[in-house]
Scaffold this active site. Structure first.
Site, short mmCIF file in Angstrom:
data_model
loop_
_atom_site.label_atom_id
_atom_site.label_comp_id
_atom_site.label_asym_id
_atom_site.label_seq_id
_atom_site.Cartn_x
_atom_site.Cartn_y
_atom_site.Cartn_z
N CYS A 70 0.84 -1.19 0.00
CA CYS A 70 0.00 0.00 0.00
C CYS A 70 0.88 1.25 0.00
O CYS A 70 1.73 1.42 0.88
CB CYS A 70 -0.91 0.01 1.22
SG CYS A 70 -1.85 1.55 1.40
N CYS A 73 0.59 3.49 3.37
CA CYS A 73 1.09 3.04 4.67
C CYS A 73 2.45 3.67 4.93
O CYS A 73 3.14 4.11 3.99
CB CYS A 73 1.20 1.51 4.69
SG CYS A 73 -0.39 0.66 4.85
N HIS A 135 -3.69 0.78 8.35
CA HIS A 135 -4.29 0.43 7.06
C HIS A 135 -5.73 -0.07 7.19
O HIS A 135 -6.57 0.21 6.32
CB HIS A 135 -3.44 -0.65 6.38
CG HIS A 135 -3.93 -1.06 5.03
ND1 HIS A 135 -3.59 -0.37 3.88
CD2 HIS A 135 -4.75 -2.08 4.64
CE1 HIS A 135 -4.18 -0.94 2.84
NE2 HIS A 135 -4.88 -1.98 3.27
N HIS A 186 -6.60 2.03 2.05
CA HIS A 186 -6.12 2.74 3.23
C HIS A 186 -7.03 3.94 3.48
O HIS A 186 -7.40 4.65 2.54
CB HIS A 186 -4.68 3.21 3.00
CG HIS A 186 -3.99 3.68 4.23
ND1 HIS A 186 -3.00 2.94 4.85
CD2 HIS A 186 -4.14 4.79 4.98
CE1 HIS A 186 -2.58 3.61 5.91
NE2 HIS A 186 -3.26 4.73 6.01
N HIS A 188 -8.30 7.28 3.59
CA HIS A 188 -7.75 8.53 3.08
C HIS A 188 -8.82 9.31 2.34
O HIS A 188 -9.90 8.79 2.04
CB HIS A 188 -6.58 8.26 2.11
CG HIS A 188 -6.99 7.73 0.78
ND1 HIS A 188 -7.47 6.44 0.59
CD2 HIS A 188 -7.05 8.32 -0.45
CE1 HIS A 188 -7.77 6.25 -0.68
NE2 HIS A 188 -7.54 7.37 -1.34
N GLN A 190 -9.16 13.14 -0.35
CA GLN A 190 -8.46 13.98 -1.30
C GLN A 190 -8.90 15.42 -1.16
O GLN A 190 -9.92 15.72 -0.54
CB GLN A 190 -8.72 13.50 -2.73
CG GLN A 190 -8.26 12.07 -3.00
CD GLN A 190 -8.49 11.65 -4.44
OE1 GLN A 190 -7.91 12.23 -5.37
NE2 GLN A 190 -9.34 10.67 -4.65
#
Length: 360
Positions: A70, A73, A135, A186, A188, A190
């Site tokens: 990943c 990570c 993760h 993971h 996250h 944007q």
């Protein structure tokens, strides 16, 4: 909050956001990376006046890597990632495959030189926000303190990106779940810094302007007051925020989180408002995940004011929606929605709110 700015091997900026007591962020990115080349452009639709981004270079972006590789990570021995540190709390870095970039170059000025369809470079900026180094966690599993750190990072990036030349609107958002189109699992989100004001915001500004001219008040302020008075569509509430299913909800699951005080963007929130948001939002996310006894795929995005105009007509709010209409059924955007933007919902807003309130 501690803020540390570093650079990745290809020159992209990476910013660490840490709570007091975190170790210094000094790790170097040892990867051998070619420079980022963004070839995005924007074209204005001559029939609607809306801008459309073209970013063909994104076809080669990372797609569903195995968990041990990943890129979000922390870096491990022999496994370098986008984050050079062996651990982190919240981190933001420039996207290696951006839809918009500060140095984007486009052909212009019009398609085929006809003068009919304007073309401009897709200038702006796209960033990745990692909410945790773990993760297998989700936003709903973060502590209220960590959510406040994420919120501080969003506010800081909003202020920083708003200062970039040509940026007209900043949009932080999270996509979660493969059904939404997520290719990196993971936890996250944007941030898009657009070189134009988005069509959705333009429409909301038009409505707010007309409503204020007729009633002398902000339309979302009146909607918020009506929802708090009724309570029928309220999902969660705090001292500073109320979360409710909008009375004309489009999606099978849709919740708006609105601050009781009108602010234009995240940077204008007080510490008290940020702390209250963390509690209310975590409750909303927990109810969403309990709705079908599985992690709910969703998009959660911040509606913020444009950078340079009509800020008095905007009221910051977060909108979360999901395409999941049953544990094993998706809402597809078919003819009416995709073709004419006329939405048909299989559930009423009152039913959606009731199901969310009844979760345990």
């Amino acid at each position: 909050m501690l803020r540390t700015v570093r650079r990745l091997a290809d020159g992209r900026e990476i910013v660490y956001y840490d709570e007091p007591g975190a170790p210094p962020r000094t790790a170097e990115d040892t990867r051998d990376l070619p420079p980022v080349t963004a070839r995005s452009e924007i074209r204005r639709d001559p029939l609607t006046g809306e801008w459309v981004a073209m970013a063909a270079h994104r076809q080669t972006r990372t797609y569903k890597p195995p968990a041990d590789l990943c890129p979000l990570c922390p870096t491990r021995p022999g496994k370098p990632s986008e984050i050079p540190e062996p651990d982190y709390q919240v981190v933001v870095f420039e996207n290696r495959f951006p839809s918009f970039a500060e140095d984007a170059a486009g052909p212009g000025p019009t398609v085929d030189g006809s003068g009919l369809v304007p073309v401009e470079p897709g200038r702006g900026r796209c960033e990745v926000v990692c909410f945790t180094s773990e993760h297998d966690r989700s936003f709903a599993e973060l502590s209220p303190r960590r959510v406040r750190t994420v919120l501080a990072a969003w506010a800081d990036r909003t202020a920083e990106l708003s200062r970039l030349a040509g940026v007209e609107q900043v949009f932080p958002f999270e996509n979660r779940g493969e059904e939404i189109g997520v290719t990196l699992h993971h936890p996250h989100g944007q941030i898009y810094a657009y070189p134009f004001v988005t069509p959705r915001t333009e429409r909301m500004i038009e409505v707010a302007r007309a409503y204020r001219a007729e009633h002398g008040r902000h339309v979302l302020g009146d909607v918020l007051a009506a929802e708090r008075a009724s309570g029928e569509r309220v999902v969660a509430a705090g001292e500073c925020w109320t979360a409710f299913v909008p009375p004309a909800a489009r999606w099978p699951v849709q919740v708006q989180l609105v601050p009781h005080r009108r602010v234009a963007d995240l940077a204008e929130l007080t510490e008290w408002e940020r702390a209250d948001f963390a509690e209310v939002y975590l409750e909303v996310l927990r109810r969403c995940d309990a709705l079908y006894d599985r992690p709910l795929p969703y998009v959660a995005g911040w509606h913020q004011a444009p950078v340079r105009r009509d800020r008095d007509l905007c009221w910051l709010h977060l909108e979360l929606f999901s395409v999941l209409r049953a544990p094993d059924k998706l809402k597809y955007l078919a003819g009416s929605e995709s073709g004419m933007a006329v939405w048909v919902n299989d559930a009423t807003p009152e039913q959606i709110a009731r199901r969310l309130r009844d979760t345990r």
